[in-house]
Design a protein around this motif. Sequence first.
Motif, PDB file in Angstrom:
ATOM      1  N   LEU A 266       0.832  -1.211   0.000  1.00  0.00           N
ATOM      2  CA  LEU A 266       0.000   0.000   0.000  1.00  0.00           C
ATOM      3  C   LEU A 266       0.863   1.256   0.000  1.00  0.00           C
ATOM      4  CD1 LEU A 266      -2.857  -0.972   2.509  1.00  0.00           C
ATOM      5  CD2 LEU A 266      -3.008  -0.770   0.012  1.00  0.00           C
ATOM      6  N   GLY A 267       1.929   1.245   0.764  1.00  0.00           N
ATOM      7  CA  GLY A 267       2.828   2.395   0.781  1.00  0.00           C
ATOM      8  C   GLY A 267       3.441   2.650  -0.579  1.00  0.00           C
ATOM      9  N   SER A 268       3.865   1.584  -1.254  1.00  0.00           N
ATOM     10  CA  SER A 268       4.468   1.752  -2.580  1.00  0.00           C
ATOM     11  C   SER A 268       3.443   2.229  -3.600  1.00  0.00           C
ATOM     12  CB  SER A 268       5.094   0.435  -3.037  1.00  0.00           C
ATOM     13  OG  SER A 268       4.121  -0.568  -3.250  1.00  0.00           O
ATOM     14  N   MET A 269       2.203   1.805  -3.441  1.00  0.00           N
ATOM     15  CA  MET A 269       1.147   2.283  -4.339  1.00  0.00           C
ATOM     16  C   MET A 269       0.884   3.775  -4.130  1.00  0.00           C
ATOM     17  SD  MET A 269      -1.467  -0.934  -4.010  1.00  0.00           S
ATOM     18  CE  MET A 269      -0.902  -2.590  -4.419  1.00  0.00           C
ATOM     19  N   GLY A 270       0.846   4.193  -2.862  1.00  0.00           N
ATOM     20  CA  GLY A 270       0.672   5.615  -2.590  1.00  0.00           C
ATOM     21  C   GLY A 270       1.803   6.433  -3.182  1.00  0.00           C
ATOM     22  N   SER A 299       9.046   5.593  -1.581  1.00  0.00           N
ATOM     23  CA  SER A 299       7.870   5.180  -0.807  1.00  0.00           C
ATOM     24  C   SER A 299       8.112   3.844  -0.115  1.00  0.00           C
ATOM     25  CB  SER A 299       6.641   5.096  -1.719  1.00  0.00           C
ATOM     26  OG  SER A 299       6.772   4.070  -2.684  1.00  0.00           O
ATOM     27  N   SER A 312      -4.007   1.046   7.065  1.00  0.00           N
ATOM     28  CA  SER A 312      -3.895   1.130   5.608  1.00  0.00           C
ATOM     29  C   SER A 312      -3.821   2.576   5.128  1.00  0.00           C
ATOM     30  CB  SER A 312      -5.067   0.400   4.945  1.00  0.00           C
ATOM     31  OG  SER A 312      -6.298   0.948   5.380  1.00  0.00           O
ATOM     32  N   TRP A 313      -4.624   3.459   5.697  1.00  0.00           N
ATOM     33  CA  TRP A 313      -4.632   4.858   5.243  1.00  0.00           C
ATOM     34  C   TRP A 313      -3.291   5.534   5.530  1.00  0.00           C
ATOM     35  CZ3 TRP A 313      -3.632   8.830   8.609  1.00  0.00           C
ATOM     36  CH2 TRP A 313      -3.768   8.561   9.982  1.00  0.00           C
ATOM     37  N   VAL A 316      -0.524   4.319   3.048  1.00  0.00           N
ATOM     38  CA  VAL A 316      -0.615   5.016   1.761  1.00  0.00           C
ATOM     39  C   VAL A 316      -0.094   6.438   1.893  1.00  0.00           C
ATOM     40  CG1 VAL A 316      -2.212   5.913   0.013  1.00  0.00           C
ATOM     41  CG2 VAL A 316      -2.544   3.611   0.943  1.00  0.00           C
ATOM     42  N   GLY A 319       3.756   6.520   2.346  1.00  0.00           N
ATOM     43  CA  GLY A 319       4.437   6.285   1.076  1.00  0.00           C
ATOM     44  C   GLY A 319       4.351   7.476   0.145  1.00  0.00           C
ATOM     45  N   ALA A 320       3.176   8.108   0.087  1.00  0.00           N
ATOM     46  CA  ALA A 320       2.985   9.259  -0.801  1.00  0.00           C
ATOM     47  C   ALA A 320       3.842  10.445  -0.359  1.00  0.00           C
ATOM     48  CB  ALA A 320       1.515   9.654  -0.834  1.00  0.00           C
TER      49      ALA A 320
END
Length: 511
Positions: A266-270, A299, A312-313, A316, A319-320
Motif C-alpha cells: 500500500l505504501g508503494s502504491m501511494g 515510498s 492502511s490509510w 498510503v 508512502g505518498a
Amino acid sequence: MAANVTDRPEIFIDSMTIRSSVFIPAQFDVTIADAGYITINSLILITMQTGFALVNSGSISVRNSVNMMMKNTVDTAIGGFAFWLLGFGLAYGRKYRNAFFGWGDFFVDVSVTDPLLGGVMTAFMYEISFSSSSTTIASGGMAERFNFRAYCLYAFFNSLLYALAAGWVWRETGFLAVLGAVDIAGAGPVHMLGGVCSFAAATFLGPRIGRFDNGHHHPPMGNTVIAFLGLFILWWAWLAFNTASSYGLSRGRWGFTIRAAVMTMLGSMGGGVLACAFSIFDNKGKAYPFQIMNGVLASLVSVTGGCYLYDSWSAVLTGAIGSLLCLLSMKLMDKFKIDDPLYACTVHGVGGAWGLISIGLFAVDPISQPTTGGRSGLFLGGGFDLLKSQMAEAGTILVWGLLTTWTLLWIINQFVRVKLTPEEEALGADYVEHEVDHARNALEEMKPLWSREVELSDGLHYRLSSSVASTRDLSSGMYKGNINAVFTDGNGVPFGASAKNDQTQVNCGVN
C-alpha cells in the motif's frame, strides 16, 4: 529486525522448548518455524542486490555500467567478508555488550554444541543482506568517478560502520534501543545511513565533469529498461525485507508478518500514484521515468521502519509523502549542484528519515507485541514520546553517517586516490578500470556487415564502409561522430578525431 523485542530465557532446539536461565538475546530467540521462515526470506533478500545492481547500472551512462555491477559484487563479497569477520560481533556479540558495541561471535563460527547455534546462524544470514544493502546505497553518490581499488577498501570498512549503527538500534543494550527507538526493518541503519553516506561522498568528490554545464536537467539514463527491471526485482525483494523483520511466525507474529507485506504494498502504491502525478505536472504532461522510479523506491523506504505499525490509510499517506519529499529533494540537490547520480541521498536518506519520523506520528501500538513498548504515534493519541525517540535515531544516523564517511574517504585517499582523473572519468570506468570497451565491442559486432549491402524500405541500397575499422584507433572506447553517419548511399563516411583529444563519443549505445 524489530527493536525492543523482549528477551526471553528460552532456547528452541528441534521440536523441544528447553527452559534455561541463560540470557538469550532477542536476535537469537527463534523457533524452528521462525528460523525456516527467516532463512527463506534471507535467500530472497540476496536478490535485492540484483535489483540494486540493475537500477544503479541502468541509471548511469553505459560506459560506467559494468563498473557499477562490479561495485555491487564487492558490496556482497568484501563487505560481507568484513561483516563476518568483525561486523556481526560488533553488532550482536554475546561475550560483552554495552550501549555502543557488542563483543564476541567474531568469525561467526558457532560451536555445534552451542544451544543457540540455529539462532545465531539465522540472525547472521538475515543481517548480512542488510549490511551489503547499506553499502550499495552509499555507492550511488560515488557513481561514475570513484576509483575501484579505493571502493574495495570503502566497502570493507563501511560494513563495520553499519554494524555499529545496527547494534545501537537492535541490540537490547544499544543506546537508541534503550531510548525507545523503533525501527522494524532498517529505515535508519540501512536506508538513512546509506543515503547520508551517499550525500557525504557526493560532496567529498564534487560533481561529474560537465554535470551542471547545461542547467539542472538530469543526464539520460543509460538503459531505462534495465533500471526498471531492477525496480521490480527490488519491489519483490522488499516484501521479504519487511515481512521477515517481524522475525518469525510464532507467538502471534504471523499476523503482523502478513500485515507488513500488505502495508508495504500500500505504501508503494501511494508513492507510485504521487510520483506519476508529480512527474506529469512537473513536465507539462510528460512522465519522466527517473522521477517515477525514484518516487516508488522512496515510498518503499518510507514504510520500511514501521511496516506493520501502520493502518492502511497511514501506509498510503506515508508512502505518498515519502515519494513527494524525495522528488522535491532531487530538485533541491540540483539547485545546489550536489551531484548524486542515483539520488540515493534523497531516495534513501530523505525517505529513511521520513520513515523514522512517520512512526512517531502514525504508529499503532501492536498490543500483543512489545515493538513500541506500548506507545502509539502522536496523531493516534500517543503523545510526543515515540516521536522524540524516532528523532533521536534520525539525528544520530545523520551525524554518524556524515562524520564517518568524510573521515573514511579522507583516510583512504591518503593511500589510494579515491577520485578518477578527468581523463579516466571521460573515458569511463568500464574501460580504464576493467578494460571493457563498449564502442570497440559494438563495432566488432558490426564487422560481418561491413561488406554487405542492405536494402531499406525506401528502395535505396546502403553499405557500411570497412574503412571505419581500418582508419580509426579502436582502443580508446570513445569516438567522435554519430554511428549513423557511416550509413550512406554507397560511401562510408569516416569519423573525426579520436576522443582521446576530443571528449565526445559515438552515439551507438555508449553515452
